[in-house]
Design an enzyme around this catalytic site. Structure first.
Site, PDB file in Angstrom:
ATOM      1  N   ARG A   1       7.263   2.337  -1.785  1.00 45.44           N
ATOM      2  CA  ARG A   1       6.434   1.904  -0.645  1.00 45.44           C
ATOM      3  C   ARG A   1       5.136   1.216  -1.071  1.00 45.44           C
ATOM      4  NH1 ARG A   1      10.473   2.426   0.598  1.00 45.44           N
ATOM      5  NH2 ARG A   1      11.482   3.681   2.201  1.00 45.44           N
TER       6      ARG A   1
ATOM      7  N   SER B   1       8.224   5.843  10.192  1.00 47.66           N
ATOM      8  CA  SER B   1       7.729   7.067   9.552  1.00 47.66           C
ATOM      9  C   SER B   1       6.220   6.963   9.420  1.00 47.66           C
ATOM     10  CB  SER B   1       8.338   7.219   8.159  1.00 47.66           C
ATOM     11  OG  SER B   1       9.726   7.342   8.288  1.00 47.66           O
TER      12      SER B   1
ATOM     13  N   GLU C   1       1.751   5.988   6.239  1.00 45.99           N
ATOM     14  CA  GLU C   1       2.440   4.768   5.804  1.00 45.99           C
ATOM     15  C   GLU C   1       1.887   3.517   6.507  1.00 45.99           C
ATOM     16  OE1 GLU C   1       6.854   5.090   5.112  1.00 45.99           O
ATOM     17  OE2 GLU C   1       6.852   3.245   6.270  1.00 45.99           O
TER      18      GLU C   1
HETATM   19  C1  LIG Z   1      11.246   2.329  14.331  1.00 44.30           C
HETATM   20  C2  LIG Z   1      10.768   1.920  12.941  1.00 44.30           C
HETATM   21  C3  LIG Z   1      11.571   2.192  11.835  1.00 44.30           C
HETATM   22  C4  LIG Z   1      11.133   1.805  10.549  1.00 44.30           C
HETATM   23  N1  LIG Z   1      11.939   2.083   9.488  1.00 44.30           N
HETATM   24  C5  LIG Z   1      11.542   1.736   8.239  1.00 44.30           C
HETATM   25  C6  LIG Z   1      12.367   2.011   7.113  1.00 44.30           C
HETATM   26  O1  LIG Z   1      13.471   2.530   7.238  1.00 44.30           O
HETATM   27  N2  LIG Z   1      11.910   1.673   5.886  1.00 44.30           N
HETATM   28  C7  LIG Z   1      10.694   1.061   5.703  1.00 44.30           C
HETATM   29  O2  LIG Z   1      10.360   0.770   4.553  1.00 44.30           O
HETATM   30  N3  LIG Z   1       9.900   0.772   6.747  1.00 44.30           N
HETATM   31  C8  LIG Z   1      10.281   1.095   8.004  1.00 44.30           C
HETATM   32  N4  LIG Z   1       9.474   0.837   9.076  1.00 44.30           N
HETATM   33  C9  LIG Z   1       8.157   0.203   8.835  1.00 44.30           C
HETATM   34  C10 LIG Z   1       8.144  -1.323   9.052  1.00 44.30           C
HETATM   35  O3  LIG Z   1       9.217  -1.730   9.837  1.00 44.30           O
HETATM   36  C11 LIG Z   1       8.180  -2.084   7.743  1.00 44.30           C
HETATM   37  O4  LIG Z   1       7.108  -1.714   6.932  1.00 44.30           O
HETATM   38  C12 LIG Z   1       8.107  -3.613   7.974  1.00 44.30           C
HETATM   39  O5  LIG Z   1       8.452  -4.295   6.814  1.00 44.30           O
HETATM   40  C13 LIG Z   1       6.743  -4.097   8.422  1.00 44.30           C
HETATM   41  O6  LIG Z   1       6.854  -5.481   8.689  1.00 44.30           O
HETATM   42  P1  LIG Z   1       6.035  -6.161   9.826  1.00 44.30           P
HETATM   43  O7  LIG Z   1       6.393  -7.604   9.834  1.00 44.30           O
HETATM   44  O8  LIG Z   1       6.191  -5.462  11.114  1.00 44.30           O
HETATM   45  O9  LIG Z   1       4.560  -5.985   9.261  1.00 44.30           O
HETATM   46  P2  LIG Z   1       3.222  -5.609  10.054  1.00 44.30           P
HETATM   47  O10 LIG Z   1       3.360  -4.271  10.645  1.00 44.30           O
HETATM   48  O11 LIG Z   1       2.830  -6.723  10.950  1.00 44.30           O
HETATM   49  O12 LIG Z   1       2.179  -5.559   8.840  1.00 44.30           O
HETATM   50  C14 LIG Z   1       2.242  -4.519   7.882  1.00 44.30           C
HETATM   51  C15 LIG Z   1       1.377  -4.899   6.684  1.00 44.30           C
HETATM   52  O13 LIG Z   1       1.955  -6.015   6.033  1.00 44.30           O
HETATM   53  C16 LIG Z   1       1.036  -7.108   6.020  1.00 44.30           C
HETATM   54  N5  LIG Z   1       1.776  -8.339   6.248  1.00 44.30           N
HETATM   55  C17 LIG Z   1       2.675  -8.593   7.222  1.00 44.30           C
HETATM   56  N6  LIG Z   1       3.139  -9.840   7.093  1.00 44.30           N
HETATM   57  C18 LIG Z   1       2.525 -10.366   6.005  1.00 44.30           C
HETATM   58  C19 LIG Z   1       2.578 -11.626   5.344  1.00 44.30           C
HETATM   59  N7  LIG Z   1       3.347 -12.618   5.780  1.00 44.30           N
HETATM   60  N8  LIG Z   1       1.790 -11.811   4.257  1.00 44.30           N
HETATM   61  C20 LIG Z   1       0.983 -10.822   3.803  1.00 44.30           C
HETATM   62  N9  LIG Z   1       0.882  -9.626   4.378  1.00 44.30           N
HETATM   63  C21 LIG Z   1       1.651  -9.415   5.465  1.00 44.30           C
HETATM   64  C22 LIG Z   1       0.028  -6.835   7.117  1.00 44.30           C
HETATM   65  O14 LIG Z   1      -1.216  -7.449   6.852  1.00 44.30           O
HETATM   66  C23 LIG Z   1      -0.034  -5.322   7.064  1.00 44.30           C
HETATM   67  O15 LIG Z   1      -0.909  -4.950   6.043  1.00 44.30           O
HETATM   68  C24 LIG Z   1       9.879   1.171  10.375  1.00 44.30           C
HETATM   69  C25 LIG Z   1       9.084   0.905  11.503  1.00 44.30           C
HETATM   70  C26 LIG Z   1       9.524   1.278  12.780  1.00 44.30           C
HETATM   71  C27 LIG Z   1       8.666   0.964  13.968  1.00 44.30           C
END
Ligand SMILES: Cc1cc2nc3c(=O)[nH]c(=O)nc-3n(C[C@H](O)[C@H](O)[C@H](O)COP(=O)(O)OP(=O)(O)OC[C@H]3O[C@@H](n4cnc5c(N)ncnc54)[C@H](O)[C@@H]3O)c2cc1C
Length: 352
Positions: free
Chosen positions: A169, A249, A346
């Site tokens: 992570r 999570s 997380e």
């Molecule tokens: C129901 C649910 C289930 C999930 N299951 C999992 C799982 O099984 N495994 C897991 O690892 N995660 C899981 N997650 C967490 C999440 O989905 C992941 O971490 C996902 O990759 C976040 O991506 P996002 O585009 O939504 O990022 P955001 O939430 O928009 O951003 C998260 C972070 O990444 C940065 N970021 C986003 N895009 C960029 C970019 N283009 N360049 C630089 N920084 C950036 C942001 O600044 C922030 O710091 C889950 C979340 C939910 C709601």
């Protein structure tokens, strides 16, 4: 054609997040390409604004006061394939592509390597940031390179897998170089006709059940099984499922020493744990939380713990970020008091 930068004022951020809490962005812009991103950074510099880069908002907690600077939502699109060495195929995806669309695309093209990460919300750009993973697979296993905008040097750069410093992570993007890079696209090396990764007992069991019904364990079956398991736990976003209104999570599984494991053992015998290659062990945060008195379906005002997953803090309707933080603190304190183990959240905290 290059587009004018469109800056909006006072934009509610909660709807851009899966948890659905938090205040507005003072300024907000969507960027669709590298040019737009550079323009946004120039604008921020000229106006002395702090920047937050938003993806799909599935791993963030926005404060009730919102964010006082400029939020840049990266929407760079595009998915393409190219042949690589030894029957491998490189899949390049823009940071603004929906992650699960990319997984489906890979599976439909018979490309193995990311199938176990089906159903994870968010966009591609967020996946290297916390080295997304599920059911025994992590993006670090397939990432070849990450194209980024380097805010420090004001230049585009390709980081290799090793340069991303992936671990559980974590990566340089959320640790040593936090805030420095904006991800624009990611190259994943996938195996044409490869076999799915079946490292997780729960997934194997689900597939065995399916096979009894005559479904074989190909990539498609694995994708379906993963989504089925995730749906049961409300770990896929479903507007009709209150339990999925979360940031996934809320706590990472803590990695502790053998001594710390023994002290957990002395309090509750036979704790579940996963040995790590460095001699430490990973403890399931869900188990620690449940053993500390926080059960599935626990209610705390407008927030609570999902009825299906003890690691997910949910917005039961009209929740504030302060309530989320309140429940998080209660859980952390209870686990620390009972087991002496520190839990770390997380999601990324924005505007606190
Ligand atoms: C129901 C649910 C289930 C999930 N299951 C999992 C799982 O099984 N495994 C897991 O690892 N995660 C899981 N997650 C967490 C999440 O989905 C992941 O971490 C996902 O990759 C976040 O991506 P996002 O585009 O939504 O990022 P955001 O939430 O928009 O951003 C998260 C972070 O990444 C940065 N970021 C986003 N895009 C960029 C970019 N283009 N360049 C630089 N920084 C950036 C942001 O600044 C922030 O710091 C889950 C979340 C939910 C709601």
């Amino acid at each position: 054609m290059e587009q004018e930068l469109n800056i909006q004022k006072n934009v509610a951020l909660a709807p851009f997040t899966t948890l659905g809490v938090g205040g507005p962005a003072h300024l907000f812009t969507n960027v669709d390409d590298e040019f737009g991103l550079m323009q946004a950074f120039e604008f921020a510099q000229k106006n002395n604004l702090e920047i937050f880069v938003l993806g799909g908002g599935s791993n963030v907690l926005i404060s009730d006061n919102g964010f006082q600077g400029l939020v840049i939502r990266v929407g760079v699109r595009g998915i393409s394939l190219s042949d690589a060495n030894e029957g491998n195929v490189d899949l390049t995806a823009g940071a603004g592509e929906i992650w699960d669309d990319v997984v489906r695309y890979a599976v439909e093209n018979d490309l193995a390597g990311i199938e176990c990460m089906s159903g994870i919300p968010g966009l591609v750009g967020g996946t290297p940031v916390q080295n997304v993973g599920a059911y025994g697979q992590e993006v670090s296993e397939t990432v070849v390179s990450v194209r980024c905008y380097d805010r420090r040097d004001g230049a585009m750069i390709e980081l290799t897998n090793a340069e991303c410093g992936f671990s559980y992570r974590t990566s340089i993007f959320n640790t040593s170089e936090k805030g420095r890079y904006v991800v624009l696209s990611v190259v994943f090396r996938l195996k044409k006709g490869g076999t799915p990764k079946l490292a997780y007992p729960e997934l194997v069991k689900e597939l065995e059940n399916a096979e009894r019904k005559g479904v074989s364990s190909d990539l498609k079956a694995v994708r379906e099984a993963v989504v089925k398991i995730r749906r049961r736990k409300s770990m896929v976003i479903d507007p009709d499922d209150l339990n999925s209104r979360s940031a996934g999570s809320f706590f990472k599984n803590p990695i502790v020493t053998e001594d710390a494991l023994n002290s957990v053992r002395s309090i509750t015998p036979d704790p579940p744990f996963f040995p790590m290659s460095d001699g430490n062990v990973k403890l399931p945060a869900a188990w620690l939380i449940e053993q500390s008195g926080f059960h599935k379906g626990y209610i705390h005002g407008n927030v609570g713990i999902s009825e299906k997953h003890s690691l997910a803090i949910i917005n039961r309707g009209g929740a504030t970020a302060a309530e989320v933080v309140g429940l998080m603190t209660n859980i952390k304190d209870a686990v620390k008091e009972k087991f002496g183990v520190e839990l770390h959240p997380e999601p990324v905290f924005v505007g606190f």
